[in-house]
Design a protein around this motif. Structure first.
Motif, PDB file in Angstrom:
ATOM      1  N   VAL A   6     -24.370   3.249  -7.610  1.00  0.00           N
ATOM      2  CA  VAL A   6     -26.083   2.705  -7.446  1.00  0.00           C
ATOM      3  C   VAL A   6     -26.354   3.420  -6.040  1.00  0.00           C
ATOM      4  O   VAL A   6     -25.737   3.423  -5.112  1.00  0.00           O
ATOM      5  CB  VAL A   6     -26.312   1.452  -7.458  1.00  0.00           C
ATOM      6  N   ASN A   8     -29.361   3.079  -3.705  1.00  0.00           N
ATOM      7  CA  ASN A   8     -30.601   1.990  -3.296  1.00  0.00           C
ATOM      8  C   ASN A   8     -31.949   2.660  -2.880  1.00  0.00           C
ATOM      9  O   ASN A   8     -32.073   4.024  -2.826  1.00  0.00           O
ATOM     10  CB  ASN A   8     -30.087   0.889  -2.661  1.00  0.00           C
ATOM     11  N   SER A  14     -23.509   3.091  -3.530  1.00  0.00           N
ATOM     12  CA  SER A  14     -22.241   2.185  -3.323  1.00  0.00           C
ATOM     13  C   SER A  14     -21.785   1.831  -4.912  1.00  0.00           C
ATOM     14  O   SER A  14     -22.428   2.286  -5.768  1.00  0.00           O
ATOM     15  CB  SER A  14     -22.613   0.935  -2.975  1.00  0.00           C
ATOM     16  N   ASP A  16     -21.356  -0.437  -7.958  1.00  0.00           N
ATOM     17  CA  ASP A  16     -22.095  -1.885  -8.296  1.00  0.00           C
ATOM     18  C   ASP A  16     -20.795  -2.613  -9.032  1.00  0.00           C
ATOM     19  O   ASP A  16     -20.656  -2.429 -10.314  1.00  0.00           O
ATOM     20  CB  ASP A  16     -23.107  -1.655  -9.030  1.00  0.00           C
ATOM     21  N   LYS A  17     -20.023  -3.422  -8.381  1.00  0.00           N
ATOM     22  CA  LYS A  17     -19.121  -4.364  -9.086  1.00  0.00           C
ATOM     23  C   LYS A  17     -20.004  -5.353 -10.061  1.00  0.00           C
ATOM     24  O   LYS A  17     -19.205  -5.738 -11.105  1.00  0.00           O
ATOM     25  CB  LYS A  17     -18.171  -5.199  -8.016  1.00  0.00           C
ATOM     26  N   THR A  18     -20.816  -5.669  -9.745  1.00  0.00           N
ATOM     27  CA  THR A  18     -21.628  -6.905 -10.778  1.00  0.00           C
ATOM     28  C   THR A  18     -22.654  -6.211 -11.886  1.00  0.00           C
ATOM     29  O   THR A  18     -22.741  -6.994 -12.766  1.00  0.00           O
ATOM     30  CB  THR A  18     -22.354  -7.652  -9.630  1.00  0.00           C
ATOM     31  N   LYS A  20     -25.407  -5.508 -11.178  1.00  0.00           N
ATOM     32  CA  LYS A  20     -26.675  -6.193 -11.068  1.00  0.00           C
ATOM     33  C   LYS A  20     -27.444  -5.602  -9.988  1.00  0.00           C
ATOM     34  O   LYS A  20     -28.556  -5.829  -9.602  1.00  0.00           O
ATOM     35  CB  LYS A  20     -26.550  -7.586 -10.964  1.00  0.00           C
ATOM     36  N   LYS A  21     -26.835  -4.722  -9.183  1.00  0.00           N
ATOM     37  CA  LYS A  21     -27.677  -4.099  -7.879  1.00  0.00           C
ATOM     38  C   LYS A  21     -28.770  -3.256  -8.281  1.00  0.00           C
ATOM     39  O   LYS A  21     -28.921  -2.720  -9.222  1.00  0.00           O
ATOM     40  CB  LYS A  21     -26.534  -3.298  -7.015  1.00  0.00           C
ATOM     41  N   GLU A  22     -29.911  -3.437  -7.583  1.00  0.00           N
ATOM     42  CA  GLU A  22     -31.146  -2.691  -7.740  1.00  0.00           C
ATOM     43  C   GLU A  22     -30.680  -1.222  -7.335  1.00  0.00           C
ATOM     44  O   GLU A  22     -30.290  -0.914  -6.481  1.00  0.00           O
ATOM     45  CB  GLU A  22     -32.100  -3.351  -6.960  1.00  0.00           C
ATOM     46  N   GLY A  23     -31.355  -0.318  -8.084  1.00  0.00           N
ATOM     47  CA  GLY A  23     -31.408   1.114  -7.553  1.00  0.00           C
ATOM     48  C   GLY A  23     -31.060   2.062  -8.848  1.00  0.00           C
ATOM     49  O   GLY A  23     -31.059   1.308  -9.834  1.00  0.00           O
ATOM     50  N   GLY A  25     -28.797   3.802 -11.299  1.00  0.00           N
ATOM     51  CA  GLY A  25     -27.319   3.820 -11.377  1.00  0.00           C
ATOM     52  C   GLY A  25     -26.946   5.061 -12.386  1.00  0.00           C
ATOM     53  O   GLY A  25     -27.684   5.736 -13.009  1.00  0.00           O
ATOM     54  N   SER A 158     -21.562  -9.204 -16.839  1.00  0.00           N
ATOM     55  CA  SER A 158     -22.405  -8.270 -16.095  1.00  0.00           C
ATOM     56  C   SER A 158     -21.191  -6.938 -15.465  1.00  0.00           C
ATOM     57  O   SER A 158     -21.687  -6.134 -14.904  1.00  0.00           O
ATOM     58  CB  SER A 158     -22.739  -8.852 -14.818  1.00  0.00           C
TER      59      SER A 158
END
Length: 185
Positions: A6, A8, A14, A16-18, A20-23, A25, A158
């Motif tokens: 992702v 941001n 970075s 995104d392990k979840t 759910k990170k914004e940005g 992807g 997720s």
């Protein structure tokens, strides 16, 4: 296995392990060679992601792969999960293909499938998992309403790593007492 990278709003990249990170992807294979290849290509630029010239993601990717090994189901747990009447709604086509190969008796409902089979699949379910990262709002709204009406337990997945998804599914199903909990020692 696929991992999500992702970028941001501060242009930091970075892993995104979840999920759910914004940005912006993109999904890549969980291998340092994939990261190196992407640094040389323009494959992910359509998502607004430009890979950094250094190998700053290598260590994070390695630790993610190691994490997957720590949370892998044993053979008995996987057999127990296969016995559950599970439904998965949504999911990236590659992820769905890999999960379907391991859980052939489970039902998979995606945006590409017809609506007639959707309601039939969910009526027989012990549990419904939603993968909202790859799911239309219309399908989500329809299936969540059906699951709630039928009082079927619901959980959200997720992670994009298949092994970690199986682990999350097993732990949730085990918490419902749908299957016997087996020690993996």
């Amino acid at each position: 296995e696929l991992i999500r990278i992702v970028k941001n709003k501060d242009n930091e990249i970075s892993i995104d392990k979840t999920g759910k990170k914004e940005g912006r992807g993109a999904y890549i294979c969980d291998d340092v060679k994939c990261l190196e290849k992407l640094q040389k290509s323009k494959e992910v630029e359509h998502n607004g992601i430009h890979m950094p010239p250094d190998h700053s993601l290598k260590n994070e990717s390695k630790s993610y792969a190691e994490e997957a090994d720590l949370e892998e189901l044993d053979v008995t747990q996987m057999k127990e999960l296969k016995k559950v009447h599970g439904v998965i709604v949504g999911g990236h086509p590659i992820w769905v293909k890999k999960v379907r190969a391991q859980l052939p008796n489970w039902q998979f409902i995606t945006d590409e499938e017809s609506g007639v089979n959707r309601n039939l699949s969910i009526r027989k379910a012990d549990v419904v998992f939603f993968v909202t990262a790859h799911l239309s709002h219309t399908l989500f709204d329809n299936m969540i309403a059906q699951a709630q009406l039928l009082k079927i337990p619901i959980e959200y997945l997720s992670r994009t790593n298949v092994k970690l998804s199986f682990y999350d599914m097993y732990m949730f199903v085990a918490s419902l007492d749908i299957l016997p909990i087996t020690s993996s020692s």
